[in-house]
Design an enzyme around this catalytic site. Structure first.
Site, PDB file in Angstrom:
ATOM      1  N   ALA A   1       5.402   2.651   0.837  1.00  0.00           N
ATOM      2  CA  ALA A   1       6.658   2.149   1.030  1.00  0.00           C
ATOM      3  C   ALA A   1       6.503   1.762   2.811  1.00  0.00           C
ATOM      4  O   ALA A   1       7.671   0.514   2.602  1.00  0.00           O
ATOM      5  CB  ALA A   1       7.607   3.609   1.038  1.00  0.00           C
ATOM      6  N   GLY A   2       5.760   3.011   3.566  1.00  0.00           N
ATOM      7  CA  GLY A   2       5.614   1.792   4.765  1.00  0.00           C
ATOM      8  C   GLY A   2       6.980   2.216   5.778  1.00  0.00           C
ATOM      9  O   GLY A   2       8.045   2.914   5.245  1.00  0.00           O
TER      10      GLY A   2
ATOM     11  N   HIS B   1       0.763  -1.103   0.066  1.00  0.00           N
ATOM     12  CA  HIS B   1      -0.251  -0.084  -0.243  1.00  0.00           C
ATOM     13  C   HIS B   1       1.126   1.533   0.085  1.00  0.00           C
ATOM     14  O   HIS B   1       0.173   2.439   0.107  1.00  0.00           O
ATOM     15  CB  HIS B   1      -0.873   0.004   1.267  1.00  0.00           C
ATOM     16  CG  HIS B   1      -0.530   0.912   2.445  1.00  0.00           C
ATOM     17  ND1 HIS B   1       0.587   0.314   3.074  1.00  0.00           N
ATOM     18  CD2 HIS B   1      -1.237   1.791   2.925  1.00  0.00           C
ATOM     19  CE1 HIS B   1       1.075   1.148   4.038  1.00  0.00           C
ATOM     20  NE2 HIS B   1       0.474   1.590   4.235  1.00  0.00           N
TER      21      HIS B   1
END
Ligand code: 5GP
Ligand code: MN
Ligand code: MN
Length: 481
Positions: free
Chosen positions: A406-407, A404
């Site tokens: 890069a984190g 969803h």
């Protein structure tokens, strides 16, 4: 810690079933990512989820995995509707947080240089943002709020926010049919009432960008994307209303675990059978909060269009402010999937993960059905973001899911510490990105180094075949919450 993980190939790692696990864990990551993932508690969370009753397939984590409440962020888990559970921790606090992308007919020279600054300032004036941001001009009456919670984006369109044709470009058509407003508490309603049509804080943003590289020309053409084109991202969710729904149901479901004889490896995984009263109530409230988020993104889209119309002195039609797509990245949904040759009804949790349905799926909008569902992957405010497309491999392996974003690699606190004495706004300007934030600490919490390099994350999901890159976008001007 000494987690027993087996490398399956350059992109996949297995946590073999052990102890109370009912299935394996499956983590998508490179060797280098795995080294840092091992440092966190995230792998433990993947194996904890594998202990829940009725889990179907593996307990999965995408390469943007990091620690979350109960379930890891980047987590994907599907449960049998008959024997499985639904868990608020598997959805997250910001119910139906998601991203939408608009395409335009504008080019770089029309928004470049000083103009981008004025444009971002104009967006700032027209879109309420910041912690607890609210709209004093619109405090919804109960009956109206009920319609928002029932109809989602369609409510917003009926009030003149955007066009009916927007709706087909939204996951679920912008409206969760099983939403049940009567399951949303008075407290949650109170928090939502004045927050509809606000961006919120921190990680939420409106971003003007440009298509910097087309990676799949054929799919890009179908999506209406081309090199040098100006685009607009909107990232926000269900605000205080969704947060309160999550809070309310965590409290409630903490009790149902013992009632239904579910043993939890971690209290934060509290859950109820999908078909129990508690499970259905949560799904009804969650659906209502999801609709609030759909309406929220739809209203903000309308103000983006109005802002552009005023700024460029032309109609939104002429400017081509077309909605490409809107994806949810914090949701649990009842979906049908083929499992070992059998069509099964599942409750698919995607927490910090995106649906990525393949070509031909009936839930992909007709205009995109020949190529697959658009998948929107924001990166960070300084580097780049991606548009991907869903694949057959995702349908077969991840219940049609992918990453969803890069984190995070740095917590908000760590990011503030490590940016001491720096001006992030200035650093961004040197990179050619004009940023403006509502919150004082936002730019430091949200600096690019606080996130993984999203191109590494995309390389993993591409390498694993669970989605395919279509285009890379570069930010020009960002309004942060
Ligand atoms: P989440 O909703 O999980 O906080 O964030 C989704 C993703 O958005 C993050 O993982 C990060 O990669 C990305 N992101 C956060 N801030 C920005 C931003 O200002 N611009 C872009 N393009 N992406 C961002
Ligand atoms: Mn989000
Ligand atoms: Mn959010």
């Amino acid at each position: 810690k000494g987690w027993n993980v087996e490398r399956l190939d350059p992109w996949r790692w297995k946590i073999p079933r052990q102890g109370n696990m009912k299935t394996d864990g499956l983590v998508y990551a490179t060797e280098r990512m795995m080294a840092s993932i091992r440092e966190e508690q995230a792998l433990e969370q993947v194996s904890n989820v594998a202990c829940l009753p009725g889990i179907v397939g593996s307990s999965m984590a995408m390469p943007d995995i990091h620690w979350g409440y109960g379930f890891p962020i980047g987590g994907v888990a599907a449960f049998s509707v008959e024997e499985g559970v639904v868990s608020p921790g598997g959805v997250g606090y910001d119910i139906n947080c998601g991203v939408r992308l608009m395409t335009t007919q504008l080019t770089l020279d029309e928004v470049g240089g000083e103009r981008i600054k004025d444009l971002v300032c104009a967006l700032f004036r027209n879109i309420p943002s910041g912690v607890g941001s609210s709209r004093k001009d619109m405090k919804l009456k109960d009956a109206e709020l009920d319609r928002v919670l029932l109809q989602g984006a369609a409510w917003a369109v009926s009030k003149g926010f955007g066009d009916p044709s927007d709706l087909e470009k939204i996951e679920e058509g912008g409206s969760i049919p099983w939403a049940d407003p009567s399951k949303v508490s008075p407290r949650a309603r109170e928090r939502g009432r004045s927050q509809l049509g606000t961006l919120g804080s921190g990680n939420h943003f409106v971003e003007v960008g440009v298509v910097e590289e087309v990676l799949d020309p054929q799919v890009a053409r179908v999506f209406g994307l081309h090199l040098g084109q100006i685009t607009v991202f909107v990232h926000t969710g269900s605000r205080g209303l969704g947060h309160q729904v999550c809070d309310d149901y965590i409290r409630l479901l903490l009790k149902s675990a013992s009632k239904y004889g579910i043993s939890l490896p971690d209290k934060q995984l509290c859950c109820a059978p999908v078909e129990s009263r508690e499970g259905r109530d949560y799904l009804g409230a969650m659906g209502a909060a999801a609709n609030f988020a759909f309406a929220n993104r739809q209203m903000i889209t309308h103000w983006v269009r109005e802002t552009f119309e005023q700024f460029f002195g032309a109609s939104a039609d002429r400017l081509g402010l077309r909605l490409l797509y809107d994806v949810c990245h914090n949701m649990a949904k009842i979906e049908e999937h083929h499992v070992e040759g059998r069509l099964r009804k599942l409750c698919v949790h995607r927490k910090g993960a995106t649906r990525a349905f393949a070509a031909g799926h009936p839930q992909v909008p007709a205009t995109y059905r020949a190529v697959g569902q658009p998948v929107l992957i924001p990166g960070d405010m300084g580097r780049y973001s991606y548009v991907l497309v869903g694949t057959d491999r995702a349908m077969a392996e991840t219940f049609g899911s992918t990453c969803h974003g890069a984190g995070r690699v740095l917590s908000r606190h760590q990011a503030i510490k490590s940016s001491k004495g720096r001006s992030i706004a200035q650093e961004m300007e040197q990179r050619g990105v004009f940023v403006m934030a509502a919150g004082k600490a936002t730019l430091r919490e949200e600096m690019p180094e606080a996130y993984k390099d999203v191109s590494d994350v995309v390389a993993v999901v591409h390498g694993a075949g669970i989605s395919r890159p279509v285009a890379r976008l570069r930010p020009l001007g960002v309004m942060k919450g």
